[in-house]
Scaffold this motif. Structure first.
Motif, PDB file in Angstrom:
ATOM      1  N   GLU A 108       4.109 -32.300 -15.714  1.00 45.47           N
ATOM      2  CA  GLU A 108       4.017 -31.032 -16.441  1.00 45.47           C
ATOM      3  C   GLU A 108       3.398 -29.947 -15.557  1.00 45.47           C
ATOM      4  OE1 GLU A 108       1.649 -30.170 -20.307  1.00 45.47           O
ATOM      5  OE2 GLU A 108       2.851 -31.974 -20.670  1.00 45.47           O
ATOM      6  N   ALA A 109       2.356 -30.313 -14.825  1.00 45.26           N
ATOM      7  CA  ALA A 109       1.667 -29.361 -13.946  1.00 45.26           C
ATOM      8  C   ALA A 109       2.592 -28.911 -12.813  1.00 45.26           C
ATOM      9  CB  ALA A 109       0.402 -29.990 -13.376  1.00 45.26           C
ATOM     10  N   ARG A 110       3.346 -29.841 -12.244  1.00 45.51           N
ATOM     11  CA  ARG A 110       4.284 -29.475 -11.175  1.00 45.51           C
ATOM     12  C   ARG A 110       5.358 -28.523 -11.695  1.00 45.51           C
ATOM     13  NH1 ARG A 110       4.705 -35.454  -8.781  1.00 45.51           N
ATOM     14  NH2 ARG A 110       3.153 -35.263  -7.144  1.00 45.51           N
ATOM     15  N   ALA A 111       5.883 -28.809 -12.889  1.00 45.78           N
ATOM     16  CA  ALA A 111       6.913 -27.947 -13.470  1.00 45.78           C
ATOM     17  C   ALA A 111       6.352 -26.549 -13.726  1.00 45.78           C
ATOM     18  CB  ALA A 111       7.444 -28.554 -14.770  1.00 45.78           C
ATOM     19  N   TYR A 112       5.132 -26.468 -14.240  1.00 48.18           N
ATOM     20  CA  TYR A 112       4.500 -25.167 -14.482  1.00 48.18           C
ATOM     21  C   TYR A 112       4.330 -24.416 -13.162  1.00 48.18           C
ATOM     22  CZ  TYR A 112       0.600 -21.952 -14.457  1.00 48.18           C
ATOM     23  OH  TYR A 112      -0.193 -20.867 -14.219  1.00 48.18           O
ATOM     24  N   TYR A 113       3.811 -25.102 -12.148  1.00 49.70           N
ATOM     25  CA  TYR A 113       3.498 -24.430 -10.882  1.00 49.70           C
ATOM     26  C   TYR A 113       4.757 -23.916 -10.190  1.00 49.70           C
ATOM     27  CZ  TYR A 113       0.589 -23.171  -6.952  1.00 49.70           C
ATOM     28  OH  TYR A 113      -0.074 -22.454  -6.004  1.00 49.70           O
ATOM     29  N   ARG A 114       5.849 -24.675 -10.273  1.00 49.23           N
ATOM     30  CA  ARG A 114       7.120 -24.246  -9.661  1.00 49.23           C
ATOM     31  C   ARG A 114       7.742 -23.072 -10.418  1.00 49.23           C
ATOM     32  NH1 ARG A 114       8.213 -29.940  -8.901  1.00 49.23           N
ATOM     33  NH2 ARG A 114       9.237 -29.911 -10.917  1.00 49.23           N
ATOM     34  N   SER A 115       7.531 -23.000 -11.724  1.00 48.48           N
ATOM     35  CA  SER A 115       8.217 -21.988 -12.519  1.00 48.48           C
ATOM     36  C   SER A 115       7.432 -20.691 -12.690  1.00 48.48           C
ATOM     37  CB  SER A 115       8.528 -22.551 -13.907  1.00 48.48           C
ATOM     38  OG  SER A 115       7.326 -22.731 -14.635  1.00 48.48           O
ATOM     39  N   ARG A 116       6.175 -20.664 -12.277  1.00 48.65           N
ATOM     40  CA  ARG A 116       5.388 -19.453 -12.515  1.00 48.65           C
ATOM     41  C   ARG A 116       5.843 -18.311 -11.609  1.00 48.65           C
ATOM     42  NH1 ARG A 116       1.221 -18.300  -9.274  1.00 48.65           N
ATOM     43  NH2 ARG A 116       0.951 -19.670  -7.508  1.00 48.65           N
ATOM     44  N   GLU A 117       5.616 -17.098 -12.075  1.00 48.60           N
ATOM     45  CA  GLU A 117       6.010 -15.910 -11.323  1.00 48.60           C
ATOM     46  C   GLU A 117       5.032 -15.678 -10.181  1.00 48.60           C
ATOM     47  OE1 GLU A 117       6.278 -11.087 -11.957  1.00 48.60           O
ATOM     48  OE2 GLU A 117       6.136 -12.381 -13.697  1.00 48.60           O
ATOM     49  N   LEU A 118       5.565 -15.544  -8.974  1.00 48.80           N
ATOM     50  CA  LEU A 118       4.717 -15.309  -7.814  1.00 48.80           C
ATOM     51  C   LEU A 118       4.492 -13.815  -7.649  1.00 48.80           C
ATOM     52  CD1 LEU A 118       6.265 -17.804  -5.266  1.00 48.80           C
ATOM     53  CD2 LEU A 118       4.320 -18.147  -6.786  1.00 48.80           C
ATOM     54  N   ARG A 119       3.256 -13.446  -7.429  1.00 40.81           N
ATOM     55  CA  ARG A 119       2.922 -12.044  -7.219  1.00 40.81           C
ATOM     56  C   ARG A 119       2.061 -11.947  -5.971  1.00 40.81           C
ATOM     57  NH1 ARG A 119       0.331  -9.855 -12.525  1.00 40.81           N
ATOM     58  NH2 ARG A 119      -1.315 -10.961 -11.473  1.00 40.81           N
ATOM     59  N   PRO A 120       2.689 -11.903  -4.797  1.00 44.59           N
ATOM     60  CA  PRO A 120       1.913 -11.858  -3.568  1.00 44.59           C
ATOM     61  C   PRO A 120       1.128 -10.554  -3.454  1.00 44.59           C
ATOM     62  CG  PRO A 120       4.239 -11.608  -3.084  1.00 44.59           C
ATOM     63  CD  PRO A 120       4.127 -11.881  -4.560  1.00 44.59           C
ATOM     64  N   GLY A 121       0.030 -10.633  -2.765  1.00 47.07           N
ATOM     65  CA  GLY A 121      -0.803  -9.447  -2.563  1.00 47.07           C
ATOM     66  C   GLY A 121      -0.202  -8.523  -1.521  1.00 47.07           C
ATOM     67  N   GLU A 122      -0.739  -7.336  -1.442  1.00 48.80           N
ATOM     68  CA  GLU A 122      -0.271  -6.340  -0.492  1.00 48.80           C
ATOM     69  C   GLU A 122      -0.864  -6.644   0.885  1.00 48.80           C
ATOM     70  OE1 GLU A 122      -0.126  -1.476  -0.246  1.00 48.80           O
ATOM     71  OE2 GLU A 122      -1.566  -2.448  -1.534  1.00 48.80           O
ATOM     72  N   ARG A 123      -0.063  -6.548   1.910  1.00 46.25           N
ATOM     73  CA  ARG A 123      -0.554  -6.798   3.267  1.00 46.25           C
ATOM     74  C   ARG A 123      -1.298  -5.577   3.771  1.00 46.25           C
ATOM     75  NH1 ARG A 123       3.263  -9.809   7.333  1.00 46.25           N
ATOM     76  NH2 ARG A 123       1.392  -9.403   8.520  1.00 46.25           N
ATOM     77  N   THR A 124      -2.558  -5.740   4.024  1.00 46.97           N
ATOM     78  CA  THR A 124      -3.364  -4.619   4.508  1.00 46.97           C
ATOM     79  C   THR A 124      -3.370  -4.545   6.025  1.00 46.97           C
ATOM     80  OG1 THR A 124      -5.340  -5.981   4.448  1.00 46.97           O
ATOM     81  CG2 THR A 124      -4.865  -4.660   2.488  1.00 46.97           C
ATOM     82  N   ASP A 125      -2.937  -5.617   6.696  1.00 46.35           N
ATOM     83  CA  ASP A 125      -2.952  -5.609   8.156  1.00 46.35           C
ATOM     84  C   ASP A 125      -1.835  -4.741   8.736  1.00 46.35           C
ATOM     85  OD1 ASP A 125      -1.074  -7.438   7.186  1.00 46.35           O
ATOM     86  OD2 ASP A 125      -1.103  -8.582   9.055  1.00 46.35           O
ATOM     87  N   LEU A 126      -0.869  -4.347   7.914  1.00 49.10           N
ATOM     88  CA  LEU A 126       0.221  -3.517   8.397  1.00 49.10           C
ATOM     89  C   LEU A 126      -0.033  -2.026   8.184  1.00 49.10           C
ATOM     90  CD1 LEU A 126       3.243  -5.629   7.135  1.00 49.10           C
ATOM     91  CD2 LEU A 126       2.193  -5.618   9.395  1.00 49.10           C
ATOM     92  N   LYS A 127      -1.079  -1.705   7.437  1.00 50.71           N
ATOM     93  CA  LYS A 127      -1.396  -0.304   7.173  1.00 50.71           C
ATOM     94  C   LYS A 127      -2.254   0.265   8.297  1.00 50.71           C
ATOM     95  CE  LYS A 127      -1.431  -0.139   2.189  1.00 50.71           C
ATOM     96  NZ  LYS A 127      -2.256   0.226   1.037  1.00 50.71           N
ATOM     97  N   PRO A 128      -2.073   1.541   8.599  1.00 51.59           N
ATOM     98  CA  PRO A 128      -2.958   2.162   9.599  1.00 51.59           C
ATOM     99  C   PRO A 128      -4.370   2.293   9.015  1.00 51.59           C
ATOM    100  CG  PRO A 128      -1.510   3.811   8.629  1.00 51.59           C
ATOM    101  CD  PRO A 128      -1.081   2.482   8.080  1.00 51.59           C
ATOM    102  N   PRO A 129      -5.373   2.287   9.875  1.00 51.64           N
ATOM    103  CA  PRO A 129      -6.730   2.434   9.362  1.00 51.64           C
ATOM    104  C   PRO A 129      -6.890   3.793   8.686  1.00 51.64           C
ATOM    105  CG  PRO A 129      -6.709   2.462  11.760  1.00 51.64           C
ATOM    106  CD  PRO A 129      -5.316   2.177  11.294  1.00 51.64           C
ATOM    107  N   PRO A 130      -7.795   3.890   7.703  1.00 46.91           N
ATOM    108  CA  PRO A 130      -7.980   5.185   7.013  1.00 46.91           C
ATOM    109  C   PRO A 130      -8.471   6.243   7.981  1.00 46.91           C
ATOM    110  CG  PRO A 130      -9.618   3.586   6.295  1.00 46.91           C
ATOM    111  CD  PRO A 130      -8.664   2.871   7.189  1.00 46.91           C
ATOM    112  N   ALA A 131      -8.000   7.451   7.778  1.00 48.08           N
ATOM    113  CA  ALA A 131      -8.395   8.569   8.635  1.00 48.08           C
ATOM    114  C   ALA A 131      -9.866   8.899   8.400  1.00 48.08           C
ATOM    115  CB  ALA A 131      -7.528   9.783   8.356  1.00 48.08           C
ATOM    116  N   ALA A 132     -10.585   9.087   9.488  1.00 49.43           N
ATOM    117  CA  ALA A 132     -12.007   9.442   9.375  1.00 49.43           C
ATOM    118  C   ALA A 132     -12.117  10.924   9.025  1.00 49.43           C
ATOM    119  CB  ALA A 132     -12.735   9.142  10.675  1.00 49.43           C
TER     120      ALA A 132
END
Length: 86
Positions: free
Chosen positions: A60-84
């Motif tokens: 049951e746990a495997r079925a739940y884990y495979r079927s859940r909606e994935l919502r990956p986080g935003e990649r911050t390493d690709l953004k330029p650093p904030p302007a000073a």
């Protein structure tokens, strides 16, 4: 003489605790606990007769884990650093 004990009322499949489930799914126990407390679709736990510990059906746990909606986080390493501000 055959064993005449009553069958365990929780005889669903392979029952595992949260730590074992985390290991099987390849995630941390803390992550599963967070899912368990925030996601209403997380499988319900079961209790073995005479025990206060919670267990989950692994299939049951495997079925739940495979079927859940994935919502990956935003990649911050690709953004330029904030302007000073000067």
């Amino acid at each position: 003489m055959p064993d005449e004990r009553a069958p365990d009322p929780v005889d669903e499949g392979e029952l595992v605790n949260l730590s074992q489930m985390a290991e099987e799914l390849g995630v941390t126990r803390q992550w599963l606990h967070k899912l368990r407390t925030t996601d209403p679709n997380f499988p319900t736990s079961k209790r073995k007769s005479g025990s206060t510990r919670e267990f989950w059906d692994l299939a049951e746990a495997r079925a739940y884990y495979r079927s859940r909606e994935l919502r990956p986080g935003e990649r911050t390493d690709l953004k330029p650093p904030p302007a000073a501000d000067a």
